[in-house]
Structures are given as structure tokens and as C-alpha cells.
Design a protein around this motif. Sequence first.
Motif, PDB file in Angstrom:
ATOM      1  N   VAL A 109       0.910  -1.119  -0.033  1.00  0.00           N
ATOM      2  CA  VAL A 109      -0.234   0.040   0.188  1.00  0.00           C
ATOM      3  C   VAL A 109       0.970   1.223  -0.079  1.00  0.00           C
ATOM      4  CG1 VAL A 109      -0.247  -0.195   2.535  1.00  0.00           C
ATOM      5  CG2 VAL A 109      -1.929   1.228   1.369  1.00  0.00           C
ATOM      6  N   LEU A 110       0.628   2.236  -0.819  1.00  0.00           N
ATOM      7  CA  LEU A 110       1.369   3.494  -0.952  1.00  0.00           C
ATOM      8  C   LEU A 110       0.338   4.731   0.009  1.00  0.00           C
ATOM      9  CD1 LEU A 110       1.838   2.138  -3.670  1.00  0.00           C
ATOM     10  CD2 LEU A 110       3.330   4.127  -3.729  1.00  0.00           C
ATOM     11  N   LEU A 111       1.155   5.324   0.802  1.00  0.00           N
ATOM     12  CA  LEU A 111       0.467   6.458   1.607  1.00  0.00           C
ATOM     13  C   LEU A 111       1.093   7.718   0.856  1.00  0.00           C
ATOM     14  CD1 LEU A 111       0.958   5.157   5.305  1.00  0.00           C
ATOM     15  CD2 LEU A 111      -0.931   4.581   3.797  1.00  0.00           C
ATOM     16  N   THR A 112       0.083   8.617   0.518  1.00  0.00           N
ATOM     17  CA  THR A 112       0.729   9.979   0.120  1.00  0.00           C
ATOM     18  C   THR A 112      -0.099  10.985   0.956  1.00  0.00           C
ATOM     19  OG1 THR A 112      -1.240   9.952  -1.504  1.00  0.00           O
ATOM     20  CG2 THR A 112       0.674   9.106  -2.236  1.00  0.00           C
ATOM     21  N   PHE A 113       0.356  12.198   1.170  1.00  0.00           N
ATOM     22  CA  PHE A 113      -0.030  13.149   1.477  1.00  0.00           C
ATOM     23  C   PHE A 113       0.203  14.712   0.830  1.00  0.00           C
ATOM     24  CE2 PHE A 113       0.964  10.181   4.885  1.00  0.00           C
ATOM     25  CZ  PHE A 113      -0.129  10.354   5.886  1.00  0.00           C
ATOM     26  N   ASP A 114      -0.855  15.200   0.548  1.00  0.00           N
ATOM     27  CA  ASP A 114      -0.808  16.523  -0.310  1.00  0.00           C
ATOM     28  C   ASP A 114      -0.554  17.762   0.481  1.00  0.00           C
ATOM     29  OD1 ASP A 114      -1.377  14.644  -1.926  1.00  0.00           O
ATOM     30  OD2 ASP A 114      -3.146  15.326  -3.043  1.00  0.00           O
ATOM     31  N   ASP A 115       0.135  18.535  -0.281  1.00  0.00           N
ATOM     32  CA  ASP A 115       0.142  20.109   0.360  1.00  0.00           C
ATOM     33  C   ASP A 115       1.571  20.410   1.008  1.00  0.00           C
ATOM     34  OD1 ASP A 115      -1.860  20.449  -1.570  1.00  0.00           O
ATOM     35  OD2 ASP A 115      -3.435  20.435  -0.006  1.00  0.00           O
TER      36      ASP A 115
ATOM     37  N   SER B 233       3.218  26.732  -6.758  1.00  0.00           N
ATOM     38  CA  SER B 233       2.180  27.477  -6.252  1.00  0.00           C
ATOM     39  C   SER B 233       0.691  27.132  -6.083  1.00  0.00           C
ATOM     40  CB  SER B 233       1.767  28.745  -7.318  1.00  0.00           C
ATOM     41  OG  SER B 233       1.461  28.351  -8.275  1.00  0.00           O
ATOM     42  N   HIS B 234       0.868  25.649  -6.363  1.00  0.00           N
ATOM     43  CA  HIS B 234      -0.559  24.848  -6.272  1.00  0.00           C
ATOM     44  C   HIS B 234      -1.688  25.584  -7.219  1.00  0.00           C
ATOM     45  CE1 HIS B 234      -3.861  22.878  -4.485  1.00  0.00           C
ATOM     46  NE2 HIS B 234      -3.161  21.764  -3.918  1.00  0.00           N
ATOM     47  N   SER B 235      -1.352  26.341  -8.046  1.00  0.00           N
ATOM     48  CA  SER B 235      -2.236  26.714  -9.099  1.00  0.00           C
ATOM     49  C   SER B 235      -3.000  25.659  -9.919  1.00  0.00           C
ATOM     50  CB  SER B 235      -1.687  27.732 -10.017  1.00  0.00           C
ATOM     51  OG  SER B 235      -0.965  28.867  -9.401  1.00  0.00           O
ATOM     52  N   ILE B 236      -3.966  26.019 -10.414  1.00  0.00           N
ATOM     53  CA  ILE B 236      -4.883  24.913 -11.402  1.00  0.00           C
ATOM     54  C   ILE B 236      -3.865  24.977 -12.676  1.00  0.00           C
ATOM     55  CG2 ILE B 236      -7.111  24.218 -12.416  1.00  0.00           C
ATOM     56  CD1 ILE B 236      -6.824  24.068  -9.329  1.00  0.00           C
TER      57      ILE B 236
ATOM     58  N   TYR C 200      -0.942  16.322  -9.507  1.00  0.00           N
ATOM     59  CA  TYR C 200      -1.515  17.554 -10.118  1.00  0.00           C
ATOM     60  C   TYR C 200      -2.424  18.315  -8.902  1.00  0.00           C
ATOM     61  CZ  TYR C 200      -0.720  14.514 -14.378  1.00  0.00           C
ATOM     62  OH  TYR C 200       0.099  14.026 -15.312  1.00  0.00           O
ATOM     63  N   PRO C 201      -2.100  19.520  -8.808  1.00  0.00           N
ATOM     64  CA  PRO C 201      -2.788  20.369  -8.101  1.00  0.00           C
ATOM     65  C   PRO C 201      -4.522  20.136  -8.207  1.00  0.00           C
ATOM     66  CG  PRO C 201      -1.026  21.754  -8.847  1.00  0.00           C
ATOM     67  CD  PRO C 201      -1.031  20.284  -9.451  1.00  0.00           C
ATOM     68  N   SER C 202      -5.229  19.757  -6.890  1.00  0.00           N
ATOM     69  CA  SER C 202      -6.443  19.587  -7.295  1.00  0.00           C
ATOM     70  C   SER C 202      -6.915  18.484  -8.170  1.00  0.00           C
ATOM     71  CB  SER C 202      -7.119  20.971  -7.433  1.00  0.00           C
ATOM     72  OG  SER C 202      -7.008  21.915  -6.619  1.00  0.00           O
ATOM     73  N   GLY C 203      -5.944  17.869  -8.682  1.00  0.00           N
ATOM     74  CA  GLY C 203      -6.146  16.633  -9.641  1.00  0.00           C
ATOM     75  C   GLY C 203      -6.406  17.189 -10.985  1.00  0.00           C
ATOM     76  N   ARG C 204      -6.400  18.539 -11.231  1.00  0.00           N
ATOM     77  CA  ARG C 204      -6.706  18.991 -12.706  1.00  0.00           C
ATOM     78  C   ARG C 204      -5.589  18.588 -13.610  1.00  0.00           C
ATOM     79  NH1 ARG C 204     -10.541  23.060 -11.958  1.00  0.00           N
ATOM     80  NH2 ARG C 204     -10.542  23.218 -14.106  1.00  0.00           N
ATOM     81  N   VAL C 205      -6.096  18.005 -14.520  1.00  0.00           N
ATOM     82  CA  VAL C 205      -4.972  17.469 -15.583  1.00  0.00           C
ATOM     83  C   VAL C 205      -5.628  17.508 -16.936  1.00  0.00           C
ATOM     84  CG1 VAL C 205      -5.212  15.082 -15.119  1.00  0.00           C
ATOM     85  CG2 VAL C 205      -3.152  15.915 -16.286  1.00  0.00           C
ATOM     86  N   ASN C 206      -4.965  17.739 -18.122  1.00  0.00           N
ATOM     87  CA  ASN C 206      -5.441  17.432 -19.540  1.00  0.00           C
ATOM     88  C   ASN C 206      -4.033  17.082 -20.190  1.00  0.00           C
ATOM     89  OD1 ASN C 206      -3.811  19.662 -19.984  1.00  0.00           O
ATOM     90  ND2 ASN C 206      -5.621  21.245 -20.142  1.00  0.00           N
ATOM     91  N   ALA C 207      -4.279  16.951 -21.527  1.00  0.00           N
ATOM     92  CA  ALA C 207      -3.370  16.199 -22.394  1.00  0.00           C
ATOM     93  C   ALA C 207      -1.977  17.260 -22.298  1.00  0.00           C
ATOM     94  CB  ALA C 207      -3.690  16.038 -23.806  1.00  0.00           C
ATOM     95  N   ALA C 208      -2.049  18.459 -22.586  1.00  0.00           N
ATOM     96  CA  ALA C 208      -1.143  19.211 -22.354  1.00  0.00           C
ATOM     97  C   ALA C 208      -0.273  19.491 -20.977  1.00  0.00           C
ATOM     98  CB  ALA C 208      -1.476  20.732 -22.941  1.00  0.00           C
ATOM     99  N   VAL C 209      -0.846  19.524 -19.955  1.00  0.00           N
ATOM    100  CA  VAL C 209      -0.395  19.469 -18.705  1.00  0.00           C
ATOM    101  C   VAL C 209       0.430  18.284 -18.396  1.00  0.00           C
ATOM    102  CG1 VAL C 209      -0.744  19.351 -16.145  1.00  0.00           C
ATOM    103  CG2 VAL C 209      -1.942  21.049 -17.610  1.00  0.00           C
ATOM    104  N   GLN C 210      -0.192  16.949 -18.967  1.00  0.00           N
ATOM    105  CA  GLN C 210       0.500  15.640 -18.701  1.00  0.00           C
ATOM    106  C   GLN C 210       1.586  15.505 -19.486  1.00  0.00           C
ATOM    107  OE1 GLN C 210      -2.117  12.294 -19.804  1.00  0.00           O
ATOM    108  NE2 GLN C 210      -0.460  10.845 -19.611  1.00  0.00           N
TER     109      GLN C 210
END
Length: 351
Positions: free
Chosen positions: A193-199, A255-258, A291-301
Motif C-alpha cells: 500500500v502507498l501512503l501519500t500526503f498532499d500540500d 504555487s498549487h495553481s490549477i 497534479y494540484p486539485s487533480g486537474r490535468v489535461n493532455a497538455a499538462v500531462q
Amino acid sequence: MSPARLVLDLALGITLLAAMACAGLAAPAVAISAALLTPMPPAVFSPTEEPTSTATFTASATDSPTFTLTPTDTATPTSTSTSTATATSTETLSPTATLTSSPTTSPTPLPRPASTSTPAPAPAPPGSGWRAPILMYHYIRVNPDPNDRLGFNLSVPPDEFDRQMRYLAENGYQTVSFDQIYDPGQPLPKKPVLLTFDDGYADAYTAAFPILQRYGFKATFYIVTSFINKPRYLTTDQIQQMAAAGMSFGSHSISHSILTDLSAARVESEVRQSRVELERLLGRPVLDFCYPSGRVNAAVQAAVSRAGYRSATTVSYGVASSTGDQLLLPRFRVYGGLNLAGFANLVRAGQ
């Protein structure tokens, strides 16, 4: 030619014919006649030696026999064939005719010995053969504002977190790092199991870290680099202490920006520069992104891939494995108010 010598030659010819008949081979008449009719030079004998005339017959695999009549002087007559005929004249000579059949066949090639060297195994592709739940945490705290519903959902009280870690330990789960799952030379435990902590909140050090150490667990902490040393966030010293104790760190941007809302140049800076800053702080490669807030698209990836990350996590619900996109890894969110039974269901779903 003396009569005695003629008798000897005739006896020798008869002996050869008899031996060939026994061997089932046809004798070429011309060769035998020539051998019988050709006068042999007189033999000169020493008082202590007896001359021996030896005829050697060699048959090849193609049944084309050749005959060689070779006078030799040997001290002791010898027989090297299973078929031997001896003719003795009235003189004191003891000529011996030796018939040797030596079929010449092509030798059977020996099998090639197996190589004793072990070829180096081809490197396994990243994440080869793994499957594990990735648990996502934010705060390990008691939510200070009961009216803050978002804060409540992101907050797991320390005593509840301790019960969750105890459940993992008592039920055979073992925490692993991203370094382990991407290293083909390290076998994974039966129930990883992997444990992750954000921010990178301060309670990662004050609350989560001591509990993880108590159970011998490890975790990955995603850091927003511009938040380091700010109030309520981890300091450089705390990050270094945790890293020295075996904890892992990944980038959570500058910066945790979207990221999907930013220009291409800004996205490149967010994913690249945050990695550079963390590597400078830790003195080791930083290869994992969130990804900050989990927001991702093809360009970001694509930008994350160009920046050299091997993995990137999202907030999508599901089990992570080697068969999925390593830059779109799903996770299970551990939210505030989740009881132990619900936590156990999350972990079991990832196996």
C-alpha cells in the motif's frame, strides 16, 4: 624367383582372398594379380630379426576397398585385426598377412556445450507487474472549524489515523515507496500500500510522521515549493529530517495553481522549477508529481512527462497498477469522518 618365394607369394594371395571372403568384400582381380605377379626384391635378414610382410586392407564407407602391400621388418610379428591368416613356407621365414578393415565414416558432431554464462536480464519496464492502493491524505488534525465542511473532509484526526495504521499493520499490509514499485530488483510485499500526503502541511511532521515511525511505515509527501517555511507548512529542516528517516517527497508544483488554467510556459515552469528546488533541498532525484486539485489535461500531462517525472497522481478513484498510465495514477481519498470499517473496505478494494 625361387620356388620357395613363389610358394610364399601364392600363400599370401590365397590368404588375402580368404580373408576378403570372410569379410564379404569383392576383391578386384586386377589389383590382386598385380600384387602376385610383381617380383619382390630379395629380403636381407639380420641374424637376430625375422622379417614380417604385412598386408593392410582399408575399406571406406563407400565400399571401395584399397589394398596396400607393405614389406616391413619387425622384431616381433603383430596382429592388429580380428581376422589374421599366417602362411609358413619350408624356409625359416614366418610371413604374416594382416587384414584390417577400417570403415571411414563421417564423425558425428558433438553437441555444442551449453553456455555457462547467464545473460543479464533485460531491464523491466517501469512499474512492471505491480498493483496497489494509493491512499490520499491531506491534514492529520482535528478540524478546527466545525463549520468548514471542506476542512472537515480533508482532516483525519491523529487518533483515527493511528487506528488506520494499526489496522494495516495487524492485517499484513506493508507500505512501499514509488522507488520500490519502479525498481524491478526489489520484490514487493504480498499486500503493498502507498501512503501519500498532499500540500506539505506542518502536521505531516508533528502528527503523521511520529505515527508512521511507530509502525515502521513510509509515505510520500507532495510539496508545494513556494509554501515551504510558511506558517502551517513544513520547514526545510523538517523535510530534511523526514527524508533522512526514509520518507519520500514529490512535487506538487510551485504555487498549487490549477495547471489546466495556465499558459503552456507557466505550466512548464510550475512542473520543472518545483522539481529543481526540491532536488536542491533533498540532494536526490525527485521523480514523482501530484497534479494540484487533480486537474490535468493532455497538455499538462505532456509537460509533466517532458519534465522527467516517472509518475503523477490524480484524485480519480481507483486502484493503481503497472497496466495503467503512470502519469494518471488513481488514488483512494481518506476523508474526515471515515470509520475504520470504511477504511478497511478502501484498502481491500485496492488488492
